[in-house]
Every structure is written in structure tokens, then in C-alpha cells.
Design a protein around this motif. Structure first.
Motif, PDB file in Angstrom:
ATOM      1  N   VAL A 265     -87.794  -3.192 -26.799  1.00  8.97           N
ATOM      2  CA  VAL A 265     -88.788  -2.443 -26.020  1.00  8.97           C
ATOM      3  C   VAL A 265     -88.134  -2.024 -24.709  1.00  8.97           C
ATOM      4  N   TYR A 266     -88.221  -0.740 -24.401  1.00  9.57           N
ATOM      5  CA  TYR A 266     -87.587  -0.191 -23.205  1.00  9.57           C
ATOM      6  C   TYR A 266     -88.629   0.627 -22.445  1.00  9.57           C
TER       7      TYR A 266
ATOM      8  N   ARG B 132     -96.076  -5.823 -25.536  1.00 10.83           N
ATOM      9  CA  ARG B 132     -95.198  -6.676 -26.351  1.00 10.83           C
ATOM     10  C   ARG B 132     -95.847  -6.970 -27.700  1.00 10.83           C
ATOM     11  N   GLU B 133     -97.134  -7.300 -27.698  1.00 12.60           N
ATOM     12  CA  GLU B 133     -97.841  -7.576 -28.954  1.00 12.60           C
ATOM     13  C   GLU B 133     -97.862  -6.348 -29.849  1.00 12.60           C
ATOM     14  N   PHE B 134     -98.049  -5.178 -29.249  1.00  9.94           N
ATOM     15  CA  PHE B 134     -98.063  -3.954 -30.044  1.00  9.94           C
ATOM     16  C   PHE B 134     -96.705  -3.703 -30.684  1.00  9.94           C
ATOM     17  N   ALA B 135     -95.644  -3.867 -29.925  1.00 14.42           N
ATOM     18  CA  ALA B 135     -94.293  -3.632 -30.445  1.00 14.42           C
ATOM     19  C   ALA B 135     -93.966  -4.575 -31.601  1.00 14.42           C
ATOM     20  N   CYS B 136     -94.527  -5.791 -31.556  1.00 14.33           N
ATOM     21  CA  CYS B 136     -94.236  -6.813 -32.572  1.00 14.33           C
ATOM     22  C   CYS B 136     -95.435  -7.053 -33.484  1.00 14.33           C
ATOM     23  N   ARG B 137     -96.222  -6.028 -33.726  1.00 11.82           N
ATOM     24  CA  ARG B 137     -97.499  -6.165 -34.448  1.00 11.82           C
ATOM     25  C   ARG B 137     -97.343  -6.613 -35.902  1.00 11.82           C
TER      26      ARG B 137
ATOM     27  N   ARG C 226     -84.986  -7.495 -27.485  1.00  7.49           N
ATOM     28  CA  ARG C 226     -84.779  -6.960 -26.137  1.00  7.49           C
ATOM     29  C   ARG C 226     -86.112  -6.470 -25.594  1.00  7.49           C
ATOM     30  N   LEU C 227     -86.410  -6.848 -24.338  1.00  6.99           N
ATOM     31  CA  LEU C 227     -87.600  -6.379 -23.630  1.00  6.99           C
ATOM     32  C   LEU C 227     -87.146  -5.991 -22.227  1.00  6.99           C
TER      33      LEU C 227
ATOM     34  N   LEU D 281     -88.954   0.638 -29.386  1.00  6.47           N
ATOM     35  CA  LEU D 281     -90.144   1.243 -28.792  1.00  6.47           C
ATOM     36  C   LEU D 281     -89.769   1.728 -27.405  1.00  6.47           C
ATOM     37  N   LEU D 282     -89.870   3.035 -27.201  1.00  8.45           N
ATOM     38  CA  LEU D 282     -89.619   3.629 -25.895  1.00  8.45           C
ATOM     39  C   LEU D 282     -90.956   3.894 -25.223  1.00  8.45           C
TER      40      LEU D 282
END
Length: 282
Positions: free
Chosen positions: A13-14, A34-39, A46-47, A122-123
Motif C-alpha cells: 500500500v502506497y 489497510r483492511e480494504f487492501a487486505c480484504r 509494505r505499508l 494499492l496506490l
């Protein structure tokens, strides 16, 4: 019913924080991002959050300094790495000073180098300068998702494997009047955001579609599917904001915020509807 997806994907996630903050996402909740990116139960490898920081201002303004440091600490507690971009001050020909802290290059270089170990990126940005970065990531085998709020580059939308408006993600951005005692997003009486996917010009009514949960099945937009994370709400044209041109409906580009009222039939009713994107003045 489809079994729950449990991905083994590695996600990066960037966040272009300055772009997001300037364009509607100033109150974005990073834990929800973060939850959305890893749904799909993916691993957040990377965050990264790219923030501007004005050292010159911090020397004389302790309120600014303390707030900036507290904000960075909160992000780190959520597992994000904070990359500080120091503001540099310049002077134009008229003698006016202006500051610049563009983190685009830093973010682009990091995501390209780190993508070797990532399956999905995820940008969080609407900046069209990242179009070439998206293409490069895709050519390296990464799936690229983009999330932003306002002033999003159309080319960036098209090039991404998936674009999601941050307004539509449950809980990512507080709704109007959101507080501790408000009903949870999707419950009767709650404020949610969605878009009109069907409109009957002759009968002057339509239906809003809105997300009720984070899910790997974002492509299942038909709420009749038991796996779909979407629900629908009925509305009458008289409930739309005053002066809104109904000829623009249906539209995925117009995002509304509304209160869910008890249903007359199968669907809840959308009441107190407000246009949040594009803003009425734009």
C-alpha cells in the motif's frame, strides 16, 4: 454459496498523503485502508505513507510540530512506514516565497523496487503522473488497484486494474454527523454513500448501490447474489438534492450520501440525499 477467499497474496500500500488530503480524503481512516487492501486476508508486506514536513515551520510553530509528530506516531502504530518529504522553500521573480515537497518520485521509485516481492499494489492517489508507474507494475506481473476521492486522473482510472472511489468504502471516510453513537454503516438509520445504477425517467425513481462490507467479491455488484457485498436502496427523484439534473442518472461518477430508512418493500429507502462527488460547485 462461494467459500470465503483466503489469499496468500503479498500486498503493498502506497499513500500519496498530500494528494489524498488535498482532494477530499483529509479524514481518511488508515486502519480501514489497510483492511480494504487486505480484504481477502492477504499479507500487507509494505505499508508506506509519503508525508510532507515543514522543518522551518516546525521550528517556530510548536502546535504544528506536535500535531505532525503525533500524526506520524499514530500511523506507525497502525503498521505504516512514514516517509517524510521535507518542504523546500523557493522565491519567484516577484520575490514571493513558496514551498514544494513533491513525493511523487520517491513513491514511484519505492513501489517499483519493492514490487519484486509483491503480488498486488494499492496506490492511494489520483495523480495522473503515476500512469506510467501503473503500466510498469503491470508489466512486472503485479495487479494494481487505485483508490482516491476527488480530482482523479481519468487515464489513471483506465490504466488501473481496478479503481475504487474512497467515498464508497465503508468507514474509510466519516459520513456527515458520524459519531460514536451513530448506527453502523449499512444499518437502518445509518449514513452511507453510493451511486445510482438504475433510474426510471418515466416514473421518477431509481436505485442506489452501496457497499456494506469489505470483501474480495467487489466484482459481484448484483445484490441478489448472496456473496455480493453490495446492497440497494430505493429513492424517489423528489429526495434528490435541489437542482440536481436527473438526466445525469444513472451514473457511477456521481456519488451520493444518504440515510437508510425502513423499507416500503424489499429495499431500504434512501432519504436526506446529498451529492458528495463531484461537489456541486465543480
Amino acid at each position: 454459496m462461494t467459500t470465503e477467499i483466503k489469499s496468500h497474496a503479498k500486498v503493498g500500500v502506497y499513500v500519496d498523503a498530500s494528494n489524498i488530503s488535498r482532494n477530499g480524503g483529509q479524514r481518511m481512516q488508515y486502519d480501514v485502508l489497510r483492511e480494504f487492501a487486505c480484504r481477502d486476508h492477504a499479507e500487507p508486506l509494505r505499508l508506506n505513507v509519503y508525508l510532507s514536513y515543514d522543518e522551518e515551520r516546525a521550528e517556530t510553530n510548536t502546535v504544528y510540530r506536535d500535531k505532525a509528530r503525533a500524526y506520524q506516531s499514530a500511523l506507525r502504530e497502525l503498521g505504516y512506514k512514514v516517509i517524510e518529504k521535507r518542504v523546500k522553500w523557493f522565491q519567484d521573480e516577484a520575490g514571493n516565497r513558496y514551498g514544494k515537497a513533491n513525493a511523487d518520485l520517491d513513491m514511484a521509485v519505492d513501489v517499483l523496487l519493492q514490487s519484486e516481492n509483491l503480488d498486488r499494489v494499492l496506490l492511494a492517489t489520483g495523480d495522473g503522473d503515476f500512469v506510467q508507474v501503473v503500466r510498469a507494475l503491470q508489466n512486472k506481473g503485479c495487479r494494481v488497484e487505485t483508490l482516491a476521492f476527488d480530482n482523479v486522473s481519468e487515464e489513471l482510472r483506465r490504466e488501473s486494474d481496478m479503481f475504487v472511489s474512497g467515498y464508497l468504502v465503508p468507514g474509510l471516510l466519516p459520513t456527515r454527523g458520524d459519531d460514536y453513537f451513530a448506527p453502523l454503516w449499512g444499518a437502518m438509520g445509518s449514513r452511507v454513500r453510493g451511486y445510482c445504477y438504475h433510474h426510471d425517467d418515466n416514473k421518477s425513481f431509481g436505485f442506489m448501490r452501496f457497499l456494506v462490507k469489505l470483501s474480495p467479491y467487489l466484482w459481484k455488484t448484483d445484490s441478489r447474489d448472496s456473496d455480493s457485498p453490495y446492497r440497494t436502496a430505493f429513492f424517489h427523484d423528489s429526495s434528490l438534492p435541489e437542482g440536481f439534473n436527473v438526466m445525469k442518472l444513472p451514473s457511477r461518477n456521481h456519488i451520493f450520501e444518504f440515510t437508510l430508512a425502513e423499507p416500503n418493500g424489499k429495499q431500504p429507502v434512501a432519504t436526506d440525499i446529498a451529492l458528495v462527488h463531484p461537489t456541486p460547485s465543480s
